[in-house]
Write a protein that holds these residues in place. Structure first.
Motif, PDB file in Angstrom:
ATOM      1  N   LYS A 295     158.629  81.519   6.255  1.00 18.64           N
ATOM      2  CA  LYS A 295     158.855  80.228   6.797  1.00 18.64           C
ATOM      3  C   LYS A 295     159.976  80.698   8.146  1.00 18.64           C
ATOM      4  O   LYS A 295     159.959  80.019   9.242  1.00 18.64           O
TER       5      LYS A 295
ATOM      6  N   LEU B 160     158.272  82.516  10.789  1.00 12.84           N
ATOM      7  CA  LEU B 160     157.576  81.677  11.564  1.00 12.84           C
ATOM      8  C   LEU B 160     158.620  80.813  12.458  1.00 12.84           C
ATOM      9  O   LEU B 160     158.383  80.571  13.728  1.00 12.84           O
ATOM     10  N   GLU B 161     159.823  80.289  12.121  1.00 11.08           N
ATOM     11  CA  GLU B 161     160.664  79.598  12.702  1.00 11.08           C
ATOM     12  C   GLU B 161     161.272  80.384  14.094  1.00 11.08           C
ATOM     13  O   GLU B 161     161.379  79.964  15.158  1.00 11.08           O
TER      14      GLU B 161
ATOM     15  N   ARG C  26     158.590  80.672  16.682  1.00  8.47           N
ATOM     16  CA  ARG C  26     158.443  79.496  17.515  1.00  8.47           C
ATOM     17  C   ARG C  26     159.685  79.356  18.493  1.00  8.47           C
ATOM     18  O   ARG C  26     159.524  79.022  19.651  1.00  8.47           O
ATOM     19  N   ARG C  27     160.684  79.770  18.145  1.00 11.47           N
ATOM     20  CA  ARG C  27     161.920  79.837  19.062  1.00 11.47           C
ATOM     21  C   ARG C  27     161.858  80.882  20.121  1.00 11.47           C
ATOM     22  O   ARG C  27     162.036  80.451  21.323  1.00 11.47           O
TER      23      ARG C  27
ATOM     24  N   ASN D 243     158.836  81.797  21.239  1.00 13.39           N
ATOM     25  CA  ASN D 243     157.768  81.243  22.356  1.00 13.39           C
ATOM     26  C   ASN D 243     158.329  80.311  23.209  1.00 13.39           C
ATOM     27  O   ASN D 243     158.100  80.226  24.394  1.00 13.39           O
ATOM     28  N   ASN D 244     159.261  79.284  22.598  1.00 13.72           N
ATOM     29  CA  ASN D 244     159.877  78.249  23.637  1.00 13.72           C
ATOM     30  C   ASN D 244     160.764  78.806  24.460  1.00 13.72           C
ATOM     31  O   ASN D 244     160.713  78.405  25.747  1.00 13.72           O
TER      32      ASN D 244
END
Length: 297
Positions: free
Chosen positions: A257, A260-261, A264-265, A267-268
């Protein structure tokens, strides 16, 4: 069709020491002579008179199994200690893995087409050992010779020691019902598991028999306790292993998890940094148009 015997029964008859108002005990050993698992069931012509423990069971290949028959306390002595009661031991081959709870009467039915072996046992009543009579001879207590001669005479005539019942007993009790000779398996009824009647006197077998039964029961309980203890240890080890696996799985899940977080950060951030914002592009276009209009009116 089986060509060899399934069970070896020892002894071949049930011998009970008969005493008024006292229970009597007899043990039978069954030996499995085959290479298969064999189920057995015990039946008798007088189910209310006897109790069997156990009355059914499973014997492993080349193993033995004992069952105990208890004759309930009787109120009347049968004539000449003759007894017409009979027992029938039914046995048949069963598949591996069959439990004792799955043993039913239908399993021993000849209509099923399976081979059913029958072993018939008769009941023999034996007089209890009599106490010698002592008389004073020359100031010392010695056994009465007349008593000894009478006992020997009784043994020669009847083959067993006959003890006359106490006076007045036969007048106060009900008549003793005996069953007719067993007509194959139709007259035979299932023996109930140890369920003594309310008015039955407590069993008082000989000391040797009691010690032997207690030793057997103690060994069986000891083996069962060892088995249960080993199973409990295995269960504890299994629980510990499952707990560790669960905690490890939880840690791995939390790590996934977290990763994954982080992804995501990232990618942003990349989306924000790649290219120019639309508002910035529009402003540059308007300024370019204004400058071009002033340069080339």
């Amino acid at each position: 069709m089986m060509t060899t015997e399934l069970l070896d029964v020892q002894p071949c008859e049930l011998k009970f020491t008969f005493e008024l108002k006292k229970q009597s005990l007899c043990s039978i050993q069954l030996g499995n002579k085959s290479d298969h698992y064999v189920a057995f069931k015990v039946k008798t012509t007088s189910p209310k008179k006897y109790c069997v423990r156990p009355n059914a069971g499973i014997i492993k290949p080349k193993a033995t199994c004992d069952f105990t028959v208890t004759m309930q306390a009787q109120r009347v002595t049968p004539p000449d200690l003759q007894c017409k009661d009979k027992f029938l031991i039914l046995s048949t081959v069963i598949p591996f893995g069959t439990t004792e709870e799955e043993i039913t009467s239908d399993m021993f039915s000849k209509d099923s087409g399976k081979y059913i072996e029958e072993k018939k046992l008769r009941v023999v009543l034996i007089s209890p050992p009599s106490s010698p009579v002592f008389v004073p001879i020359n100031g010392e207590l010695k056994q009465d010779p007349c008593y000894e001669n009478s006992v020997k005479k009784d043994r020669v005539l009847s083959g067993v020691e006959n003890i006359p019942p106490p006076h007045g007993v036969a007048e106060d009790v009900e008549g003793f019902e005996t069953y007719k000779d067993m007509d194959e398996s139709r007259a035979v009824k299932d023996v109930e598991e140890l369920k003594p009647a309310k008015d039955v006197v407590e069993l008082k077998p000989a000391k040797d028999a009691v010690a032997l039964n207690l030793t057997k029961d103690f060994e069986e309980l000891k083996l069962k306790l060892n088995t249960v203890d080993s199973k409990l240890k295995e269960a504890e080890l299994t629980i510990m292993k499952l707990t560790e696996d669960r905690s490890m799985t939880t840690r791995e899940k939390n790590m996934l998890k977290h990763e994954l977080e982080l992804l995501r950060r990232k990618n942003n951030v990349k989306r924000i940094m790649v290219g120019f914002p639309l508002f910035y592009v529009c402003m540059v276009a308007l300024i370019s148009l204004a400058i071009g209009y002033y340069i080339h009116p």
